[in-house]
Scaffold this motif. Sequence first.
Motif, PDB file in Angstrom:
ATOM      1  N   GLN A  84       0.833  -1.203   0.000  1.00 21.00           N
ATOM      2  CA  GLN A  84       0.000   0.000   0.000  1.00 21.00           C
ATOM      3  C   GLN A  84       0.869   1.255   0.000  1.00 21.00           C
ATOM      4  N   MET A  85       0.231   2.374  -0.326  1.00 22.43           N
ATOM      5  CA  MET A  85       0.915   3.652  -0.171  1.00 22.43           C
ATOM      6  C   MET A  85       1.306   3.817   1.292  1.00 22.43           C
ATOM      7  N   PRO A  86       2.506   4.331   1.583  1.00 27.29           N
ATOM      8  CA  PRO A  86       2.910   4.516   2.981  1.00 27.29           C
ATOM      9  C   PRO A  86       1.880   5.321   3.765  1.00 27.29           C
ATOM     10  N   LEU A  87       1.599   4.855   4.960  1.00 27.97           N
ATOM     11  CA  LEU A  87       0.585   5.506   5.789  1.00 27.97           C
ATOM     12  C   LEU A  87       0.951   6.959   6.072  1.00 27.97           C
ATOM     13  N   GLU A  88       2.228   7.240   6.204  1.00 25.86           N
ATOM     14  CA  GLU A  88       2.657   8.621   6.440  1.00 25.86           C
ATOM     15  C   GLU A  88       2.238   9.533   5.292  1.00 25.86           C
ATOM     16  N   ARG A  89       2.346   9.021   4.069  1.00 30.19           N
ATOM     17  CA  ARG A  89       1.955   9.820   2.905  1.00 30.19           C
ATOM     18  C   ARG A  89       0.450  10.060   2.888  1.00 30.19           C
ATOM     19  N   LYS A  90      -0.325   9.052   3.246  1.00 35.54           N
ATOM     20  CA  LYS A  90      -1.779   9.218   3.327  1.00 35.54           C
ATOM     21  C   LYS A  90      -2.136  10.276   4.367  1.00 35.54           C
ATOM     22  N   MET A  91      -1.438  10.258   5.478  1.00 38.90           N
ATOM     23  CA  MET A  91      -1.692  11.230   6.536  1.00 38.90           C
ATOM     24  C   MET A  91      -1.379  12.650   6.060  1.00 38.90           C
ATOM     25  N   GLN A  92      -0.347  12.790   5.236  1.00 33.84           N
ATOM     26  CA  GLN A  92       0.005  14.104   4.694  1.00 33.84           C
ATOM     27  C   GLN A  92      -1.088  14.629   3.762  1.00 33.84           C
ATOM     28  N   LEU A  93      -1.724  13.739   3.018  1.00 32.27           N
ATOM     29  CA  LEU A  93      -2.750  14.136   2.055  1.00 32.27           C
ATOM     30  C   LEU A  93      -4.118  14.338   2.700  1.00 32.27           C
ATOM     31  N   ALA A  94      -4.307  13.792   3.882  1.00 31.47           N
ATOM     32  CA  ALA A  94      -5.612  13.845   4.534  1.00 31.47           C
ATOM     33  C   ALA A  94      -5.874  15.199   5.187  1.00 31.47           C
ATOM     34  N   ASP A  95      -7.148  15.516   5.322  1.00 37.10           N
ATOM     35  CA  ASP A  95      -7.571  16.719   6.051  1.00 37.10           C
ATOM     36  C   ASP A  95      -7.738  16.422   7.535  1.00 37.10           C
ATOM     37  N   VAL A  96      -8.102  15.165   7.837  1.00 41.57           N
ATOM     38  CA  VAL A  96      -8.311  14.748   9.226  1.00 41.57           C
ATOM     39  C   VAL A  96      -7.653  13.382   9.423  1.00 41.57           C
ATOM     40  N   VAL A  97      -6.948  13.230  10.552  1.00 42.02           N
ATOM     41  CA  VAL A  97      -6.344  11.944  10.893  1.00 42.02           C
ATOM     42  C   VAL A  97      -6.950  11.463  12.204  1.00 42.02           C
ATOM     43  N   LEU A  98      -7.500  10.249  12.188  1.00 42.59           N
ATOM     44  CA  LEU A  98      -8.015   9.627  13.397  1.00 42.59           C
ATOM     45  C   LEU A  98      -6.945   8.685  13.926  1.00 42.59           C
ATOM     46  N   GLU A  99      -6.428   8.970  15.104  1.00 48.34           N
ATOM     47  CA  GLU A  99      -5.347   8.173  15.695  1.00 48.34           C
ATOM     48  C   GLU A  99      -5.940   6.976  16.435  1.00 48.34           C
ATOM     49  N   ASN A 100      -5.560   5.796  15.984  1.00 45.00           N
ATOM     50  CA  ASN A 100      -6.085   4.571  16.604  1.00 45.00           C
ATOM     51  C   ASN A 100      -4.957   3.799  17.274  1.00 45.00           C
ATOM     52  N   ASP A 101      -4.290   4.470  18.202  1.00 42.13           N
ATOM     53  CA  ASP A 101      -3.159   3.867  18.902  1.00 42.13           C
ATOM     54  C   ASP A 101      -3.530   3.322  20.275  1.00 42.13           C
ATOM     55  N   SER A 102      -4.746   3.592  20.706  1.00 42.52           N
ATOM     56  CA  SER A 102      -5.109   3.231  22.066  1.00 42.52           C
ATOM     57  C   SER A 102      -6.339   2.330  22.063  1.00 42.52           C
ATOM     58  N   SER A 103      -7.346   2.719  22.826  1.00 47.35           N
ATOM     59  CA  SER A 103      -8.524   1.871  23.001  1.00 47.35           C
ATOM     60  C   SER A 103      -9.576   2.124  21.923  1.00 47.35           C
ATOM     61  N   LEU A 104     -10.509   1.190  21.827  1.00 44.14           N
ATOM     62  CA  LEU A 104     -11.643   1.342  20.919  1.00 44.14           C
ATOM     63  C   LEU A 104     -12.448   2.581  21.288  1.00 44.14           C
ATOM     64  N   GLU A 105     -12.585   2.823  22.575  1.00 50.96           N
ATOM     65  CA  GLU A 105     -13.356   3.979  23.037  1.00 50.96           C
ATOM     66  C   GLU A 105     -12.734   5.291  22.546  1.00 50.96           C
ATOM     67  N   GLN A 106     -11.409   5.343  22.513  1.00 49.80           N
ATOM     68  CA  GLN A 106     -10.744   6.556  22.043  1.00 49.80           C
ATOM     69  C   GLN A 106     -11.057   6.803  20.573  1.00 49.80           C
ATOM     70  N   LEU A 107     -11.020   5.754  19.769  1.00 52.55           N
ATOM     71  CA  LEU A 107     -11.347   5.899  18.350  1.00 52.55           C
ATOM     72  C   LEU A 107     -12.804   6.311  18.182  1.00 52.55           C
TER      73      LEU A 107
END
Length: 231
Positions: free
Chosen positions: A161-184
């Motif tokens: 896939q395209m590197p996730l970092e590059r997708k994050m650069q192109l996005a207007d909003v980034v949802l960080e899913n590094d923790s719990s389901l509740e946080q997402l």
Amino acid sequence: MLVVGLSGGIAAGKSTATRQLIGLGIPVIDCDRVAHDTACKGAWGYRRIVAAFGPGILTETGDIDRARLGQLVFADAAARRRLNKATHAPVAVELLRQLLGHWLCFRRLVVIDMPLLFETGTYKLASSNVVVACRPELQLQRVMLRDSCSAADAKARIAAQMPLERKMQLADVVLENDSSLEQLQEQVLELVATLRKKSQSMKHWLLSPAGVAAGLLGVVLLGRAAWQSVR
């Protein structure tokens, strides 16, 4: 119509966010489902895939052997490009058809759930683009757990896939899913509240790139139907 693109890295949590969006009543166009349907036996996408890879990828019943095709494209970048070339047009037409349906139903907000949102340039149709992301080491662990595969296989799938970092650069909003389901889930709720407020502006229904594209497709389809009716 406010059209929002949604993407993310493999196993980053995009599907979880999509399910929550649907549960909140947001119309979602699932491009994985679109790709699956357009590759069914006899469909336009099916014929293009068979033309690109030959009858060797078919089962005894004439259906596409999706597992075998998946192995081919994961292992070979050239094969992956060949598959994308075969499927992009059928998927794009069906995507526009579904957007047209939402546009004609006066939907104010529609989400396009598409793994290849940025690779295909589809993100340019959207008024806003969202990426679900997580830390690289966490993504690797999740792929290994989800697909019951080795670290080497998981890295190969991520690299396809395209590197996730590059997708994050192109996005207007980034949802960080590094923790719990509740946080997402909290981030998704905040996103939906923002998008619903933004979609209240009528100009998004009339003038968004996807709305215009859907409208133009509608004119073409109506013109074609009118022409066929007088032939």
